[in-house]
Scaffold this motif. Structure first.
Motif, PDB file in Angstrom:
ATOM      1  N   GLY A  49       0.911  -1.049   0.087  1.00 52.54           N
ATOM      2  CA  GLY A  49       0.052   0.322  -0.357  1.00 52.54           C
ATOM      3  C   GLY A  49       0.566   0.816   0.146  1.00 52.54           C
ATOM      4  N   PRO A  50       1.309   1.240   0.530  1.00 57.35           N
ATOM      5  CA  PRO A  50       3.095   3.073   1.269  1.00 57.35           C
ATOM      6  C   PRO A  50       3.516   3.123  -0.455  1.00 57.35           C
ATOM      7  CG  PRO A  50       2.794   1.892   2.760  1.00 57.35           C
ATOM      8  CD  PRO A  50       2.267   0.569   2.357  1.00 57.35           C
ATOM      9  N   VAL A  51       3.888   1.922  -0.510  1.00 58.72           N
ATOM     10  CA  VAL A  51       4.817   1.867  -2.202  1.00 58.72           C
ATOM     11  C   VAL A  51       3.473   2.475  -3.268  1.00 58.72           C
ATOM     12  CG1 VAL A  51       5.851   0.904  -3.809  1.00 58.72           C
ATOM     13  CG2 VAL A  51       6.197  -0.185  -1.928  1.00 58.72           C
ATOM     14  N   LEU A  52       2.367   1.879  -3.723  1.00 57.83           N
ATOM     15  CA  LEU A  52       1.469   2.074  -4.183  1.00 57.83           C
ATOM     16  C   LEU A  52       1.436   3.739  -4.374  1.00 57.83           C
ATOM     17  CD1 LEU A  52      -1.046  -0.790  -4.222  1.00 57.83           C
ATOM     18  CD2 LEU A  52       1.174  -0.375  -6.296  1.00 57.83           C
ATOM     19  N   VAL A  53       0.914   4.434  -2.893  1.00 55.91           N
ATOM     20  CA  VAL A  53       0.762   5.311  -2.615  1.00 55.91           C
ATOM     21  C   VAL A  53       1.493   6.862  -3.180  1.00 55.91           C
ATOM     22  CG1 VAL A  53      -0.093   7.324  -1.170  1.00 55.91           C
ATOM     23  CG2 VAL A  53      -1.064   4.652  -1.037  1.00 55.91           C
ATOM     24  N   GLU A  54       2.610   5.996  -2.919  1.00 57.14           N
ATOM     25  CA  GLU A  54       4.544   7.234  -2.827  1.00 57.14           C
ATOM     26  C   GLU A  54       3.898   7.287  -4.679  1.00 57.14           C
ATOM     27  OE1 GLU A  54       8.758   6.056  -3.238  1.00 57.14           O
ATOM     28  OE2 GLU A  54       7.274   5.351  -1.502  1.00 57.14           O
ATOM     29  N   ARG A  55       3.396   6.257  -5.624  1.00 65.54           N
ATOM     30  CA  ARG A  55       3.323   6.591  -7.072  1.00 65.54           C
ATOM     31  C   ARG A  55       2.874   6.996  -7.676  1.00 65.54           C
ATOM     32  NH1 ARG A  55       8.798   4.173  -8.897  1.00 65.54           N
ATOM     33  NH2 ARG A  55       9.567   3.592  -6.962  1.00 65.54           N
ATOM     34  N   LEU A  56       1.765   7.337  -7.184  1.00 65.77           N
ATOM     35  CA  LEU A  56       0.744   8.299  -7.390  1.00 65.77           C
ATOM     36  C   LEU A  56       0.713   9.669  -7.513  1.00 65.77           C
ATOM     37  CD1 LEU A  56      -2.957   7.640  -4.728  1.00 65.77           C
ATOM     38  CD2 LEU A  56      -2.313   6.671  -7.530  1.00 65.77           C
ATOM     39  N   THR A  57       2.446  10.137  -7.356  1.00 68.08           N
ATOM     40  CA  THR A  57       2.532  11.373  -7.422  1.00 68.08           C
ATOM     41  C   THR A  57       3.846  10.841  -8.539  1.00 68.08           C
ATOM     42  OG1 THR A  57       3.689  11.346  -5.508  1.00 68.08           O
ATOM     43  CG2 THR A  57       2.212  11.973  -5.579  1.00 68.08           C
ATOM     44  N   ASP A  58       3.529  10.008  -8.966  1.00 70.87           N
ATOM     45  CA  ASP A  58       4.934   9.822 -10.096  1.00 70.87           C
ATOM     46  C   ASP A  58       4.660  10.927 -10.963  1.00 70.87           C
ATOM     47  OD1 ASP A  58       7.282   7.582 -10.906  1.00 70.87           O
ATOM     48  OD2 ASP A  58       6.599   8.127 -12.747  1.00 70.87           O
TER      49      ASP A  58
END
Length: 79
Positions: A49-58
């Protein structure tokens, strides 16, 4: 070629494949990064989850789209 590797790793048991997949998130090819996010969701990797959320701003649209789709699949807490 590395995208095919991601797809192969996604077929391995979770601890083995997911560790290698997470390391591939640092790949310079955004297609590989997007494929990794999709694979993490397909494998239902705990703690993704944290990795996915972080990548929302890529900066790359494909990575953001893959992250959003993966979040929709996994529905992690806090996302």
């Amino acid at each position: 070629m590395r995208v095919a590797l991601v797809e192969t790793l996604a077929t391995l048991p979770s601890p083995i494949g997911s560790e290698r997949l997470r390391s591939m998130l640092q790949d310079e090819d955004k297609r590989v990064q997007a494929a990794v996010l999709t694979a993490l969701a397909r494998m239902k990797v705990e703690g993704a989850g944290p990795v996915l959320v972080e990548r929302l701003t890529d900066s790359d649209y494909a990575v953001r789209a893959a992250a959003a789709a993966a979040i929709g699949t996994l529905k992690p807490e806090g996302a």
